[in-house]
Design an enzyme around this catalytic site. Structure first.
Site, mmCIF file in Angstrom:
data_model
loop_
_atom_site.group_PDB
_atom_site.id
_atom_site.type_symbol
_atom_site.label_atom_id
_atom_site.label_comp_id
_atom_site.label_asym_id
_atom_site.label_seq_id
_atom_site.Cartn_x
_atom_site.Cartn_y
_atom_site.Cartn_z
ATOM 1 N N LYS A 188 16.783 28.303 61.675
ATOM 2 C CA LYS A 188 17.807 28.980 60.892
ATOM 3 C C LYS A 188 18.045 30.383 61.437
ATOM 4 O O LYS A 188 17.199 31.253 61.314
ATOM 5 C CB LYS A 188 17.424 29.097 59.411
ATOM 6 C CG LYS A 188 18.615 29.593 58.584
ATOM 7 C CD LYS A 188 18.240 30.123 57.214
ATOM 8 C CE LYS A 188 17.841 31.574 57.222
ATOM 9 N NZ LYS A 188 18.896 32.522 57.577
ATOM 10 N N GLU A 262 5.763 36.919 61.460
ATOM 11 C CA GLU A 262 5.886 38.131 62.275
ATOM 12 C C GLU A 262 6.783 39.061 61.480
ATOM 13 O O GLU A 262 7.979 38.833 61.367
ATOM 14 C CB GLU A 262 6.476 37.776 63.640
ATOM 15 C CG GLU A 262 6.144 38.793 64.712
ATOM 16 C CD GLU A 262 7.222 39.831 64.848
ATOM 17 O OE1 GLU A 262 7.119 40.848 64.109
ATOM 18 O OE2 GLU A 262 8.139 39.654 65.638
ATOM 19 N N CYS A 296 11.173 45.457 65.033
ATOM 20 C CA CYS A 296 10.036 45.447 64.109
ATOM 21 C C CYS A 296 8.888 46.312 64.620
ATOM 22 O O CYS A 296 8.126 46.860 63.840
ATOM 23 C CB CYS A 296 9.568 44.015 63.883
ATOM 24 S SG CYS A 296 9.350 43.099 65.405
ATOM 25 N N GLU A 393 9.407 50.953 56.341
ATOM 26 C CA GLU A 393 10.160 50.595 57.540
ATOM 27 C C GLU A 393 11.632 50.899 57.313
ATOM 28 O O GLU A 393 12.236 50.384 56.379
ATOM 29 C CB GLU A 393 9.963 49.101 57.818
ATOM 30 C CG GLU A 393 10.590 48.648 59.107
ATOM 31 C CD GLU A 393 10.255 47.201 59.436
ATOM 32 O OE1 GLU A 393 10.234 46.376 58.509
ATOM 33 O OE2 GLU A 393 10.011 46.909 60.612
#
Lengths: 485, 279
Positions: A188, A262, A296, A393
């Site tokens: 996806k 992850e 990331c 983040e």
């Protein structure tokens, strides 16, 4: 005596041609080896974040569509797994070659759909995607050398959910090892960046990959949540935020489904006073402004030793002024468009919180296009470790500067995070670099470099940055189960 | 009017160039039915020395390429061989053998970037050091190919040597040299740099002797299956401490890859590096 006047040297626009790109008006779901109309899904436009113009219409998969994809995958998987490894390898080599052949087209589409500078999609994303397929093609007939003496078999049908920051590259990271190990995969792509995954579906067709072995099912979070919970899935691999990762782990609780995650990061980039400072500044820029900071493992917490902090910040600020922000398709662009309005709002909110909490903000003054989503490179100083911009983040071109006095303090501050994805160390002393590297709780540690990726090198996080590794032989393991276990 | 065909002149492949033997000597290549097919060069001891010199020149740049790049180049060689498969099969080698040879090339193309994690690693030494052992290519590898199968038996020796980053000087099948010489033309149009593979046809006894005695050769892969020659290569190798591996000719794909790691290891050095950690 002549008077020297300052001359403004500017770059002429250098836009990449797009006439070689063949996008369809509308893309179906890639299920059972063909593009299909959604049964209970719908069609949504995917837009260019640099212009807000629609690029194409894309089918989003509904629950029945996912059922069909899983059914096709279950039907195809045994024969795929039963192929000799060298034959599976040949299919993956073909895919690698086709990505290389269509590299320029893929790079342009990646930049159009995601907003990243063409220089990055052309030089990093697409070549690395091909390299991943090539690397794992070579593993398909050598699995026994990659699993440390264990008897293994494929997991079966795997569901893979990838983010919007490296759309094709993340698809390659997911699909290549899964297929090499004999699994069928349902991928996806992210809702804002489905196009290169759909071109990859075309490539699967060109490679004559057996029908059903790969499904590409675009959609939003709801599609992903359905896929995670669907019966008939043996393993989920997810790359994305820690919040969604936690939801997935919770959803799979008590079920015999493999999982690798992850997730997010707030990676420390540590500059010691004995570093080559100019080189470090380049590394800091690459660490946080690469891909608009939509990375990331971005070096978003810059830890500078106090004795050189003012000097490094001054150099960094000067360097930031030379970054070119704008049209992602311009070959000179360093920082492209923010991926979506939603992400832009998130960045703006966190930056506002940084200012409210008392950190000092500096944002590069630059012209950005009127339409599209843009955020100019931003630097925060006077950041305390408790500030939200030092903890959360941001996933944007925003770097928070903290300082330290001793090596022990640097390590403590670097590890003071719920995340543990990556870290950078800048020093000319090798013995110090390795000592610090050993003490950092991070899955990847770069020394005197940053943001390097390679199919042979494992990537993944400690702590709340997730578990499981992608790349190298470690990347095989999540797609294999030990026989009899 | 029937068209008169243009016949092919078979040549040695040395340093990326197709050359006649410096000696001017030739042999008859015979077909399976015993009929004369072509003349081909009978290489000399001097040709062996030229080939080793060319290989030495090519070694540094080849070994310095990334493992990924070497893998791509070997893959390209497999593509080139596939595109010539029908032609090779029509002339000298069976189609099954060509197909197996292509797959063997592919197998070793996939090894280039996996030798390190499998053979190398970090050593958990009992002292504050980062100690790691890294595989590196041995250097120039001499290959003594078996008589049969002429192509597969050759590639089974050459491919692992190249994958590990070595360069090769190969003595082709004495009985059926045409498949090997054809391989030179295939590699010549792939991306394999000149001098990385050097192919010599001629009398095995004479050439293997010269190759085994060459002081700049680092390893010998002997697949000729000749016990007397094997012993002689052992003796010659001892002079400069060459790595010598004897093996049966690989007659099938499986035989060429079942012991792939041992084939790679035979032409690999292991370098251990130590780096202090902490003060």
């Amino acid at each position: 005596m002549s008077v020297r006047t300052s001359i403004v040297w500017d770059y002429a626009p250098a836009p990449e041609a797009t006439d070689h790109v063949r996008l369809r008006d509308s893309y179906g779901l890639f299920v059972g080896g063909e593009f299909r109309d959604p049964v209970d899904g719908r069609r949504e436009p995917t837009i260019n974040p640099a212009t807000e113009e629609p690029l194409a219409e894309v089918a989003w998969a509904g629950p029945k569509d996912l059922e069909a994809a899983i059914e096709a995958a279950r039907a195809a998987q045994p024969a795929w797994a039963a192929l000799p490894g060298r034959e599976r390898a040949k299919y993956l080599f073909r895919v690698a070659r086709l990505i290389q052949e269509r590299a320029r087209e893929l790079a342009v589409v990646e930049s159009l759909d995601g907003g990243k500078p063409l220089r990055e999609s052309r030089d990093v994303d697409i070549p690395l995607a091909a390299a991943h397929f090539f690397h794992y093609a070579g593993w398909a007939d050598k699995l026994r050398y990659g699993v440390a003496g264990r008897e293994v078999e494929p997991m079966g049908v795997v569901g893979q959910i990838v983010p919007w920051n490296f759309p094709l590259l993340m698809a390659a990271w997911k699909l290549a090892p899964a297929l090499a190990c004999g699994n069928a995969a349902i991928l996806k792509p992210a809702e804002t960046t489905p196009l290169t995954a759909l071109l990859l579906a075309e490539i699967c067709q060109e490679a004559e990959l057996p029908a059903g072995v790969v499904a590409i099912v675009p959609g939003d979070g709801a599609t992903g949540a359905t896929l995670v919970r669907a019966p008939g899935i043996d393993k989920i691999a997810f790359t994305g935020s820690t919040g969604v990762g936690r939801d997935i782990q919770t959803a799979l609780a008590g079920r015999d489904v493999g999982l690798t995650l992850e997730l997010g990061g707030k990676s420390a980039n540590i500059v010691f006073e004995d570093a080559a400072l100019d080189q470090a500044v380049e590394g800091i820029v690459n660490g946080i402004f690469f891909n608009q900071g939509h990375v990331c493992c971005a070096g978003s917490r810059l830890l500078i030793q106090e004795s050189v902090a003012d000097q490094v910040v001054a150099k960094l600020w000067r360097r930031m002024g030379n970054l070119r922000v704008g049209d992602p398709l311009d070959k000179n662009t360093d920082v492209g468009a923010i991926n979506s309005a939603e992400q832009l709002a998130r960045i703006e909110a966190l930056v506002a919180a940084g200012e409210e909490e008392g950190a000092v903000r500096r944002t590069v003054a630059c012209d950005v296009p009127e339409r599209g989503y843009w955020f100019a490179p931003t630097l925060f100083t006077d950041v305390s470790p408790a500030h939200r911009i030092a903890v959360e983040e941001i996933f944007g071109p925003v770097v928070s500067v903290l300082t330290f006095r001793t090596q022990a303090e640097a390590i403590e501050k670097a590890n003071n995070s719920r995340y543990g994805l990556a870290a950078g160390i800048w020093t000319d002393k090798g013995a110090k670099a390795f000592e610090v590297a050993a003490a950092l709780q991070a899955g990847v540690v770069w020394q005197n470099t940053y943001n390097h990726f390679d199919p042979t090198a494992a990537f993944g996080g400690y702590k709340e940055s997730g578990f499981g590794r992608e790349g190298g032989p470690a990347g095989l393991r999540p797609y294999l189960r030990e026989k009899g276990a | 009017m029937t068209r008169l065909s243009v016949r092919k002149t078979y040549k040695l492949w040395i340093g990326g160039a197709f050359v006649r033997s410096e000696s001017g000597r030739y042999d008859h290549a015979l077909g399976r039915d015993g009929a004369h097919v072509a003349n081909l060069p009978r290489a000399s001891r001097k040709d062996v020395r030229d080939a080793v010199a060319a290989a030495r020149k090519a070694f540094g740049p080849w070994a310095a390429r990334t493992a990924y790049n070497r893998g791509q180049i070997l893959y390209r060689a497999a593509e080139a061989l596939e595109s010539r498969a029908a032609e090779l099969a029509a002339r000298s080698v069976s189609r099954d053998e060509v197909d197996a040879a292509i797959d063997v090339l592919l197998h070793y193309a996939g090894w280039t970037d996996k030798i390190h994690p499998v053979l190398g690693g970090v050593n958990p030494v009992a002292a504050p050091f980062l100690s790691f052992s890294v595989p590196e290519p041995t250097g120039i590898v001499g290959v003594v190919a078996p008589d049969e199968p002429e192509l597969l038996g050759l590639i089974a020796e050459v491919a692992p040597a190249l994958a590990a980053g070595n360069v090769v000087v190969a003595i082709l099948s004495e009985k059926w040299p045409l498949g090997g010489l054809d391989l030179g033309e295939v590699l010549g149009v792939s991306d394999v740099p000149g001098g990385v593979v050097n192919l010599l046809s001629g009398r095995r006894g004479e050439l293997a002797q010269a190759l085994g005695a060459h002081r700049d050769l680092n390893a010998i892969l002997d697949a000729a299956g000749d016990a007397e020659l094997s012993a002689e290569l052992d003796r010659l190798g001892a002079e400069t401490i060459k790595r010598v591996r004897h093996g049966r000719p690989a007659a099938t794909y499986d035989e060429a890859v079942a012991d792939s790691l041992s084939r790679l290891e035979a032409v690999t050095e292991l370098k251990t590096a130590w780096h202090p950690v902490g003060a």
